[in-house]
Design an enzyme around this catalytic site. Structure first.
Site, PDB file in Angstrom:
ATOM      1  N   CYS A  79       0.827  -1.209   0.000  1.00 58.70           N
ATOM      2  CA  CYS A  79       0.000   0.000   0.000  1.00 58.70           C
ATOM      3  C   CYS A  79       0.859   1.258   0.000  1.00 58.70           C
ATOM      4  O   CYS A  79       1.885   1.334   0.675  1.00 58.70           O
ATOM      5  CB  CYS A  79      -0.919  -0.014   1.225  1.00 58.70           C
ATOM      6  SG  CYS A  79      -1.956   1.456   1.370  1.00 58.70           S
ATOM      7  N   CYS A 161      -6.806  -1.254   7.040  1.00 56.16           N
ATOM      8  CA  CYS A 161      -6.012  -0.044   7.242  1.00 56.16           C
ATOM      9  C   CYS A 161      -5.977   0.361   8.715  1.00 56.16           C
ATOM     10  O   CYS A 161      -7.020   0.428   9.382  1.00 56.16           O
ATOM     11  CB  CYS A 161      -6.581   1.104   6.408  1.00 56.16           C
ATOM     12  SG  CYS A 161      -5.679   2.660   6.609  1.00 56.16           S
ATOM     13  N   GLN A 287      -8.387  19.706   9.478  1.00 58.20           N
ATOM     14  CA  GLN A 287      -7.190  18.889   9.664  1.00 58.20           C
ATOM     15  C   GLN A 287      -7.568  17.421   9.841  1.00 58.20           C
ATOM     16  O   GLN A 287      -8.478  17.092  10.600  1.00 58.20           O
ATOM     17  CB  GLN A 287      -6.402  19.358  10.884  1.00 58.20           C
ATOM     18  CG  GLN A 287      -5.741  20.710  10.710  1.00 58.20           C
ATOM     19  CD  GLN A 287      -4.469  20.651   9.879  1.00 58.20           C
ATOM     20  OE1 GLN A 287      -4.086  19.604   9.353  1.00 58.20           O
ATOM     21  NE2 GLN A 287      -3.802  21.791   9.744  1.00 58.20           N
ATOM     22  N   CYS A 409       3.207  22.885   6.378  1.00 61.08           N
ATOM     23  CA  CYS A 409       2.963  21.447   6.232  1.00 61.08           C
ATOM     24  C   CYS A 409       3.961  20.812   5.270  1.00 61.08           C
ATOM     25  O   CYS A 409       3.919  19.600   5.037  1.00 61.08           O
ATOM     26  CB  CYS A 409       1.533  21.184   5.772  1.00 61.08           C
ATOM     27  SG  CYS A 409       1.109  21.924   4.185  1.00 61.08           S
TER      28      CYS A 409
END
EC number: 2.1.1.190
Length: 452
Positions: A79, A161, A287, A409
């Site tokens: 993944c 996940c 966020q 970021c």
């Protein structure tokens, strides 16, 4: 001298942001291999050469790095959602600290750097996931999940996940079973034919509210009642607040709405940051790590200080989360955001939270700064990943506030923008990172710049 197509064995000597392992060979040439870590011994195939850099493809891990561990997710190796599950979390933080110091090395900030504050949750922290429909290999059975590592087309089933909680995993499995039962086709990125595109799940981490957006093309007929019933009967800890069917005709592999239909409930959810509530719509920015956002905003608030200010600017304010968190630090907070929907949400959330000293304006920072009369004491900068437009920086600097707080970021964008402020007489007096994206290379960095 290595040649294109050649297979060789190497050891990773270094690493570069975001996830590029580097091996040094003859004449100090660099071989770059994505998704590798220092200390690994690898068998690679030379892909291309350019100057003193050589790109290679990983064929086999011959020997693990000394500090390497087994990633807990069963599909970690396939993944593309995670890069560093094969490192203990402490080593991940050290790696991110290295990234920041390497990228900012020309500014000599080592002595003031306060390190990386770790996430309070290292798994099951995400409040939003965009899953894609596709197949794991050409002409394989329908699947739903994330892109396979290094592939634009193949999709890995991520029903296991670990970046999301069990409600996400249950919903993904149910929706895939529903789609397979009805023999839907998926949308092919090359031919632009097919029906199923994305499944977007949002969950209020503090509230348990869940919003589901089922995204298709118009090349099929959705069994709406079956979809709704299959989801509403799931044994979830959270509560389904809304189910939406979005039609997206864009050729690009992005989630956008050409037409949306509400199939159940409402088209929004709520989540909380500290004691503040925020309404979240399908396309509003919030966020993706709610608990991490509170850690990040606590750092911003700490950098602002305890002295009450007259005016604070919050540029690139999104839905106004930082502005509202800082509303008690100033007589007025002015937020600017180019996305009109986000500004509408910011105003609505301020009203919801009974905050009356925040004003939000929709438009480009470059244009709107000409029309604002109040002089700011502090300017908060939280730009997109690519940083601040160079033309906007000069206008921002002309305000000459006592301080800037830059929330980045992407550290490479911070490194690109910092010189403008330093040349204007500002100096970096505090620098701290906050990890909101564990298991990945990404990290937020907050810089306090004050006038000399």
């Amino acid at each position: 001298m290595v040649k294109k197509g050649e297979t060789i064995d190497i050891t990773i000597d270094d690493i570069k942001f975001p996830n590029k392992g580097i091996a040094y060979i003859e004449n100090n040439k660099k071989i770059i291999i994505k998704n590798s870590i220092p200390g690994q011994k690898l068998r690679v195939k030379i892909k291309k050469k350019k100057g003193d850099k050589v790109d290679a493809i990983l064929l086999e891990i011959l020997e693990k790095a000394p500090n390497e561990v087994d990633g807990p997710c069963p599909v970690f190796k396939e993944c593309g959602g995670c890069s560093y599950q094969n490192l203990n979390y402490e080593d991940q933080l050290l790696l991110k600290e290295k990234f920041i110091l390497d990228i900012l090395k020309d500014f000599h900030l080592e002595d003031i750097y306060e390190g990386v504050e770790g996430s309070k949750k290292t798994f099951e922290y995400r409040n939003k996931m965009e899953f894609s429909f596709g197949d794991e290999y050409k002409d394989g059975p329908l699947t739903l999940g994330l892109h396979k590592r290094g592939s634009m087309y193949d999709i890995v089933n991520t029903s296991v996940c670990l970046l999301v909680d069990n409600d996400f995993r249950i919903i993904l499995t149910s929706v895939l079973n529903f789609a397979s039962h009805h023999n839907y086709t998926y949308y092919h990125k090359r031919s632009h034919e097919g029906f199923l595109r994305h499944l977007v799940v949002r969950k209020g981490i503090m509230t348990g509210d869940i919003l589901i957006n089922f995204v298709t093309s118009s090349q099929g007929q959705l069994h709406e009642d079956d979809l709704v019933n299959s989801i509403l009967n799931l044994p979830l800890l959270g509560s389904i607040k809304g189910i939406i069917h979005t039609t997206n005709e864009s050729m690009a592999d992005i989630v956008q709405s050409d037409k949306s239909k509400l199939l159940y409930g409402q088209d929004f959810i709520y989540d909380k940051l500290f004691d503040l509530s925020f309404k979240i719509t399908p396309y509003s920015f919030f966020q993706t790590n709610t608990i991490g956002a509170m850690q990040l905003y606590s750092t911003v608030k700490e950098f602002v200080g305890t002295i009450r200010h007259n005016t604070i600017y919050d540029l690139y304010c999104g839905t106004g989360t930082i502005a509202q968190v800082l509303s008690s630090n100033a007589d007025k907070v002015i937020g600017i955001e180019i996305v009109e929907e986000a500004v509408v949400a910011a105003r609505e959330n301020a009203k919801l939270n009974k905050i009356d000293n925040c004003e939000f304006y929709s438009g480009d920072v470059l244009d709107l700064l000409d029309n604002i009369k109040e002089s700011p004491d502090i300017i908060i900068l939280d730009p997109p990943r690519d940083g601040i437009h160079p033309k906007a920086i000069s206008k921002i600097i002309n305000f000459q506030p006592k301080a800037y707080i830059y929330v980045s970021c992407k550290p490479t964008s911070l490194a690109r923008d910092l010189p403008y402020f330093l040349q204007a007489g500002y100096t970096v007096t505090r620098l701290k990172s906050v990890d909101m994206f564990s298991q990945t290379p990404h990290v937020e960095t907050v810089a306090l710049l004050t006038i000399k």
